[in-house]
Design an enzyme around this catalytic site. Structure first.
Site, PDB file in Angstrom:
ATOM      1  N   ASP A  79       0.902  -1.252   0.196  1.00 39.22           N
ATOM      2  CA  ASP A  79       0.070   0.131   0.024  1.00 39.22           C
ATOM      3  C   ASP A  79       0.936   1.292  -0.039  1.00 39.22           C
ATOM      4  O   ASP A  79       0.339   2.302  -0.034  1.00 39.22           O
ATOM      5  CB  ASP A  79      -1.144   0.009   1.175  1.00 39.22           C
ATOM      6  N   SER A  80       2.222   1.035   0.030  1.00 43.45           N
ATOM      7  CA  SER A  80       3.235   2.245  -0.314  1.00 43.45           C
ATOM      8  C   SER A  80       2.858   2.651  -1.446  1.00 43.45           C
ATOM      9  O   SER A  80       2.919   3.987  -1.857  1.00 43.45           O
ATOM     10  CB  SER A  80       4.569   1.801   0.046  1.00 43.45           C
ATOM     11  N   ASP A 114      -1.333  -6.266  -0.300  1.00 42.78           N
ATOM     12  CA  ASP A 114      -1.233  -5.658   0.985  1.00 42.78           C
ATOM     13  C   ASP A 114      -2.483  -5.124   1.218  1.00 42.78           C
ATOM     14  O   ASP A 114      -3.252  -4.283   0.690  1.00 42.78           O
ATOM     15  CB  ASP A 114      -0.315  -4.257   0.875  1.00 42.78           C
ATOM     16  N   LYS A 134      -0.817  -9.586   3.173  1.00 47.38           N
ATOM     17  CA  LYS A 134      -0.002  -8.904   3.958  1.00 47.38           C
ATOM     18  C   LYS A 134      -1.010  -7.928   4.934  1.00 47.38           C
ATOM     19  O   LYS A 134      -1.822  -7.296   4.319  1.00 47.38           O
ATOM     20  CB  LYS A 134       1.141  -7.959   3.745  1.00 47.38           C
ATOM     21  N   GLU A 194      -0.973  -5.613   8.383  1.00 47.78           N
ATOM     22  CA  GLU A 194      -0.234  -4.651   9.464  1.00 47.78           C
ATOM     23  C   GLU A 194      -0.473  -4.950  10.955  1.00 47.78           C
ATOM     24  O   GLU A 194      -1.924  -4.947  10.856  1.00 47.78           O
ATOM     25  CB  GLU A 194       0.107  -3.262   9.088  1.00 47.78           C
ATOM     26  N   GLU A 210       9.607  -4.022  10.081  1.00 44.37           N
ATOM     27  CA  GLU A 210      10.017  -2.797   9.517  1.00 44.37           C
ATOM     28  C   GLU A 210      10.669  -1.934  10.701  1.00 44.37           C
ATOM     29  O   GLU A 210      10.134  -1.722  11.617  1.00 44.37           O
ATOM     30  CB  GLU A 210       8.859  -2.019   8.931  1.00 44.37           C
TER      31      GLU A 210
HETATM   32  O1  KIV Z   1       3.697  -1.132   1.373  1.00 43.87           O
HETATM   33  C1  KIV Z   1       4.826  -1.390   1.339  1.00 43.87           C
HETATM   34  O2  KIV Z   1       5.390  -1.413   0.433  1.00 43.87           O
HETATM   35  C2  KIV Z   1       5.498  -2.267   2.568  1.00 43.87           C
HETATM   36  C3  KIV Z   1       6.690  -2.636   2.518  1.00 43.87           C
HETATM   37  C4  KIV Z   1       7.658  -1.765   2.325  1.00 43.87           C
HETATM   38  C5  KIV Z   1       6.933  -3.676   3.389  1.00 43.87           C
HETATM   39  O3  KIV Z   1       4.635  -2.325   3.435  1.00 43.87           O
END
Ligand code: KIV
Length: 281
Positions: free
Chosen positions: A45-46, A84, A114, A116, A183
Site C-alpha cells: 500500500d506504499s 497488502d 499482508k 499490518e 520494519e
Molecule cells: O507497503 C509496502 O510497500 C510495505 C513494504 C515496504 C514492506 O509494506
C-alpha cells in the site's frame, strides 16, 4: 524455473538462501523484478505514497489496491504475489476483512495477503487463514498508523518497546501468519525475533539478521524522490535517466530532429503521385 511456493520459502529459513522481496504496482515493474529473480512481489500500500501521490498510505482504498494488483499479476509468472491489505480493509470487522482478503486472491490472483499489526488484528488474521488465504504479518514501524505513533522513525529502540514488538510478532505467528515483515527495528531485536519465531522474517530497515529482505522498488532504483530512507542502498538512478531522456526528447521535438527518417514512413512514389493527382482533380 518453477513457481515459488510458500513451503519452499518456509524451508529456506532453515537452509537459506535468504528471501528477496520487492514491491511492484504495475505490469512492467512486476515483470522486470519477477524476471530478475525475486522470490516475492508485494503490491504494497506504499502505492499510495509512491505512485498515487498521497502523503501517507492511510487513504489507499481496496479498489485502488485491486486495480494495481491485477496489473502486477499479469507480469508475475514465478514469484509469489502478495497483496497488502490497506487500512480501510483492516479497520473493518474481521468478517468483512476476510471478504477484502478474498478480493486479493479471487479477483486479483494473489498468492496471499499482508496485514499490518494493530490492536486486535489477530482475530482478522485467524479469519483470513481459516478462509485458506496465506497471511504475511507486519510489525515494527507500521506505516498505516505511523502518523498517530510519532511518525516514520525506528521502533523497538527501548527494552519495553522491543519486548512489545516481539510479543506482537509472536501473536501474529500464533494467529497463523506464515511469515512476517519487521520494519525499522534495531538489528538485535530483528535477530531475536528471527531466532524465536519458526516462520521467516523479512526485514526492511532492520539489519542483516532477518531471514529475508524487502524494499520499495522505487527507492532501490531512484524513482521516488520525496525522501530516501536511511536504510536504502540505491542500485540505479532511473529518475535521472527519465529526466535526461525527457529533456533530450523535448529538445529534439523543438529543433525538428525528432522524428527523423528512421521514425518516419514514406509513401511509395507511385502512390504519392496518384494521391496528388486525386487532390488536384
Ligand atoms: O507497503 C509496502 O510497500 C510495505 C513494504 C515496504 C514492506 O509494506
Amino acid at each position: 524455473m518453477s513457481p515459488v511456493t510458500i513451503d519452499e520459502l518456509r524451508d529456506r529459513k532453515r537452509r537459506g538462501p535468504k528471501l528477496a522481496m520487492l514491491t511492484a504496482y504495475d505490469h512492467p515493474i512486476a515483470k522486470l523484478v519477477d524476471a530478475a529473480g525475486v522470490d516475492l512481489v508485494l503490491v504494497g500500500d506504499s502505492l499510495g505514497m509512491v505512485v498515487l501521490g498521497y502523503d501517507t498510505t492511510a487513504p489507499v482504498t481496496m479498489d485502488e489496491m485491486i486495480h494495481h494488483t491485477k496489473a502486477a499479476r499479469r507480469g508475475v509468472v514465478r514469484a509469489l504475489l502478495i497483496g497488502d491489505m490497506p487500512l480501510a480493509a483492516l479497520q473493518a470487522p474481521p468478517e468483512e476483512a476476510v471478504v477484502h482478503a478474498k478480493r486479493f486472491t479471487e479477483e486479483a490472483g494473489c498468492n496471499g495477503v499482508k496485514v499490518e499489526w494493530r490492536p486486535g488484528i489477530e482475530e482478522t488474521v485467524r479469519g483470513i487463514v481459516r478462509a485458506g488465504i496465506p497471511v504475511m504479518g507486519h510489525v515494527g514501524l507500521t506505516p498505516q498508523t505511523a502518523a498517530g505513533e510519532g511518525g516514520f522513525g525506528m521502533r523497538g529502540t527501548t527494552a519495553e518497546s522491543a519486548a512489545r514488538i516481539l510479543e506482537q510478532a509472536r501473536s501474529l505467528e500464533d494467529a497463523g501468519c506464515w511469515s512476517i515483515v519487521l520494519e525499522c527495528v534495531p538489528d538485535a531485536l530483528a535477530a531475536e525475533i528471527s531466532r524465536r519465531l519458526a516462520i521467516p522474517t523479512i526485514g526492511i530497515g532492520s539489519g542483516p539478521h532477518c531471514d529475508g529482505q524487502v524494499v520499495v522498488t522505487y527507492d532501490l532504483i531512484g524513482l521516488f524522490d520525496r525522501f530516501t530512507p536511511k536504510f536504502i542502498k540505491r542500485y540505479a538512478n532511473v529518475g535521472i535517466a527519465i529526466r535526461e531522456a525527457t529533456a533530450a526528447y523535448v529538445s529534439d521535438v523543438r529543433s525538428g530532429i525528432f522524428p527523423g527518417p528512421a521514425q518516419t514512413v514514406t509513401m511509395a512514389a507511385e502512390e504519392l503521385a496518384k494521391f496528388k493527382a486525386k487532390l488536384a482533380a
